[in-house]
Design a protein around this motif. Structure first.
Motif, short mmCIF file in Angstrom:
data_model
loop_
_atom_site.label_atom_id
_atom_site.label_comp_id
_atom_site.label_asym_id
_atom_site.label_seq_id
_atom_site.Cartn_x
_atom_site.Cartn_y
_atom_site.Cartn_z
N TYR A 77 0.76 -1.25 -0.07
CA TYR A 77 -0.03 0.09 -0.18
C TYR A 77 0.95 1.27 0.21
O TYR A 77 0.65 2.18 -0.71
CB TYR A 77 -1.10 0.02 1.17
CG TYR A 77 -2.18 -1.02 1.09
CD1 TYR A 77 -2.50 -1.66 0.08
CD2 TYR A 77 -3.02 -0.60 2.28
CE1 TYR A 77 -3.68 -2.15 0.05
CE2 TYR A 77 -4.36 -1.41 1.90
CZ TYR A 77 -4.47 -2.31 0.97
OH TYR A 77 -5.84 -2.96 0.74
N GLN A 250 -8.93 -4.45 4.23
CA GLN A 250 -9.84 -4.29 3.04
C GLN A 250 -10.24 -2.81 3.34
O GLN A 250 -10.49 -1.78 2.39
CB GLN A 250 -10.55 -5.27 3.00
CG GLN A 250 -10.29 -6.71 2.42
CD GLN A 250 -10.18 -6.24 0.70
OE1 GLN A 250 -8.94 -5.93 0.37
NE2 GLN A 250 -11.19 -6.48 0.05
N ARG A 251 -10.79 -2.66 4.48
CA ARG A 251 -11.62 -1.43 4.90
C ARG A 251 -10.59 -0.34 4.88
O ARG A 251 -10.77 0.86 4.28
CB ARG A 251 -12.36 -1.41 6.17
CG ARG A 251 -13.38 -2.29 6.31
CD ARG A 251 -14.06 -2.16 7.60
NE ARG A 251 -14.73 -0.89 7.92
CZ ARG A 251 -15.82 -0.69 7.55
NH1 ARG A 251 -16.76 -1.56 6.82
NH2 ARG A 251 -16.34 0.60 7.79
N ASN A 254 -9.74 0.55 1.08
CA ASN A 254 -10.93 1.32 0.09
C ASN A 254 -11.21 2.79 0.98
O ASN A 254 -11.95 3.25 0.35
CB ASN A 254 -12.03 0.40 0.37
CG ASN A 254 -11.84 -0.84 -0.70
OD1 ASN A 254 -11.01 -0.85 -1.54
ND2 ASN A 254 -12.33 -1.94 0.04
N SER A 255 -10.61 3.04 2.00
CA SER A 255 -10.91 4.32 2.72
C SER A 255 -10.01 5.39 1.95
O SER A 255 -9.02 4.89 1.24
CB SER A 255 -10.65 4.08 4.05
OG SER A 255 -9.24 4.07 4.43
N ARG A 259 -6.47 5.18 0.14
CA ARG A 259 -6.18 5.63 -1.16
C ARG A 259 -5.04 7.02 -1.39
O ARG A 259 -4.31 6.86 -2.11
CB ARG A 259 -7.40 6.44 -1.83
CG ARG A 259 -8.40 5.35 -2.13
CD ARG A 259 -9.69 5.92 -3.10
NE ARG A 259 -10.13 6.91 -2.22
CZ ARG A 259 -11.60 6.68 -1.68
NH1 ARG A 259 -11.82 5.35 -1.23
NH2 ARG A 259 -12.04 7.74 -0.97
N GLU A 422 -6.98 -1.17 -9.26
CA GLU A 422 -7.72 -0.75 -8.19
C GLU A 422 -8.58 0.24 -8.52
O GLU A 422 -8.33 1.32 -9.15
CB GLU A 422 -6.51 -0.20 -7.05
CG GLU A 422 -5.59 -1.25 -6.85
CD GLU A 422 -4.41 -0.68 -5.94
OE1 GLU A 422 -4.05 0.66 -6.20
OE2 GLU A 422 -3.61 -1.60 -5.59
N SER A 425 -12.48 4.62 -6.17
CA SER A 425 -13.36 4.81 -5.09
C SER A 425 -14.11 3.64 -4.81
O SER A 425 -14.38 2.97 -5.62
CB SER A 425 -14.17 6.01 -5.49
OG SER A 425 -15.34 6.28 -4.48
N SER A 426 -14.38 3.46 -3.41
CA SER A 426 -15.08 2.08 -2.76
C SER A 426 -16.76 2.32 -3.30
O SER A 426 -17.34 1.33 -3.10
CB SER A 426 -14.89 2.15 -1.53
OG SER A 426 -15.58 3.16 -0.91
#
Length: 459
Positions: A77, A250-251, A254-255, A259, A422, A425-426
């Protein structure tokens, strides 16, 4: 619109199901379990040996998957090259041991140490917090360095932790009236059983013992089935923690925070130019990742009964890196898959395969490498080399890992799942108008203004 055939609809449904990461992970673990069960049959395992084998496999899958997920937060990440994973694991388990070992208010015999006698759950929280704080301490000065120098700092501090644990000056000391210490080269005895404490805390210990005895009698686990069932239960507990790791990361990914981390990985200067304090984001990510590594270290070593500084050599760090590379950096699903494949084939696989081969093939041993190689050139007989390789499977384990790593870097650098795009946005970014997206509305408008195919020629 054209109607699809039942076969196409079934194929589309299966493709949709297989596209879910949870299905891929479940299928992979199922295949690995089936392979080990088949190997157990070849080794004439009974029910007790099969359960013990599968419990150990599940344990190592969960441990390496958790560590790969934590490392993925750093490298996949954020682009932080951390090769000091084992140091943060050591901080976590040693802190937990000191906090949760039985308290000693009087000076103990030489070579023994006590702790503060806190509940185990408080000791685990303390170990996680200590690993996170140590990570922040490492990150503050080290993040000013380039990636390669940052890696040197992390592995150097990891070794400093290990040599500190070996230091005889910290073997036994008095702190706040308690006689405690790091144990020196002798390490620490973990006089707490996490499984028993967990069950006792829930008030289920008596029910559990009775259920284990009944289960052991019905399935032929012998007169003392509790150690085997304890191992299985601890592996299942680690599986629950693994699911927690996966959902959390995962959260995070996607937050908005995640990002920004990915933006830092791609181009830190560009991210900074948009007004983001990249140093603070990296410190937070490094601290969280180190705390998770500390928790994984606690879960890894808590059931072993004792810990010594020699258990925290750098090789575990490189094992975690191999697991992450197998799965693919940047993918949480890939990290779990990489941990599972590494645990099953590269960590436990060679020894398991050696036992199977020795059980099925009876051949005379070869003592030296020369005795194994010479027949290959004199009489073109590969059997001595094969026997020698099987006999030294454990010593050649690192060689196999290196060969797999070289192959992956040349042929599959993105991991088993390959490159995965990727989302920015989630949530979907298209606006909805009257039940149709803005993209669909724009496409309809374009169709209305576009000339009809072949219209001018027809006129």
């Amino acid at each position: 619109m054209t109607d699809t055939s039942p076969r196409q609809r079934i194929g589309n449904a299966l493709s949709t199901v297989w596209g879910q990461d949870a299905i891929k992970l479940t299928a992979l673990v199922g295949v690995l379990f089936a392979l080990y069960i088949a190997g157990g049959f070849l080794l004439d395992f009974g029910v007790r040996q099969q359960i013990n084998s599968l419990s150990q496999l599940l344990f190592y899958i969960a441990v390496f998957a958790m560590l790969a997920l934590a490392l993925n937060l750093h490298w996949g990440y954020t682009g932080l090259f951390n090769i000091g994973v084992i140091g943060f694991m050591a901080v976590g388990i040693y802190t937990t041991a000191i906090l949760s070992k039985g308290a000693m208010m009087a000076e103990p015999a030489a070579g023994s140490t006590g702790g503060f006698g806190l509940p185990l759950w408080l000791g685990i929280i303390g170990g996680v917090v200590a690993a996170g704080i140590f990570g922040a301490f490492v990150a503050l000065p080290a993040l000013r360095l380039r990636a390669d120098y940052f890696a040197i700092v992390t592995v150097g501090l990891s070794e400093i932790v290990r040599f500190t644990l070996l230091e005889s000056s910290f073997q036994q000391t008095q702190l706040f009236g308690y006689f405690t210490g790091l144990g020196g080269g002798s390490g620490l005895i973990l006089d707490f059983d996490p499984t028993d404490r967990f069950l006792s805390g829930l008030g289920l210990m008596d029910w559990y013992v009775g259920a284990v005895e009944r289960f052991g009698t019905q399935f032929g686990l012998g007169s003392n089935p509790k150690p085997v069932i304890d191992t299985l239960l601890w592996a299942l507990i680690l599986l629950v923690f693994l699911v927690g790791f996966y959902v959390l990361l995962q959260r995070v990914g996607n937050s908005p925070f995640g990002r920004v981390l990915k933006a830092i990985r791609e181009d830190e200067d560009a991210t900074r130019s948009l007004g983001k304090n990249t140093d603070m984001f990296k410190i937070k990510a490094f601290t969280v990742g180190c705390a998770l590594m500390g928790l994984a270290g606690i879960l890894f070593y808590a059931e072993q009964g004792a810990i010594t500084p020699d258990a925290f050599r750098p090789r575990i760090t490189f094992f975690v890196w191999i697991a992450l590379i197998i799965g693919g950096a940047g993918s949480n699903t890939g990290s779990v898959m990489g941990g599972a494949l590494f645990a099953a084939f590269l960590f436990r696989g060679p020894i398991f395969l050696k036992n199977i081969i020795e059980e099925q093939i009876q051949v005379s041993a070869v003592d030296t490498f020369g005795e194994a190689v010479v027949p290959l050139f004199t009489s073109i007989d590969p059997v001595p080399l094969f026997v020698y390789t099987v006999d030294n499977m454990q010593q050649l384990q690192l060689v196999f890992m290196g060969l797999v790593l070289i192959y992956l870097m040349h042929n599959r650098p993105d991991g088993v799942l390959g490159h995965r795009k990727e989302a920015a946005s989630s949530i979907p970014l298209a606006r909805v108008r009257g039940g149709a997206s803005a993209d669909a509305a724009g496409a309809d408008a374009a169709d209305e203004t576009a000339p009809v195919e072949g219209g001018e020629d027809d006129g």
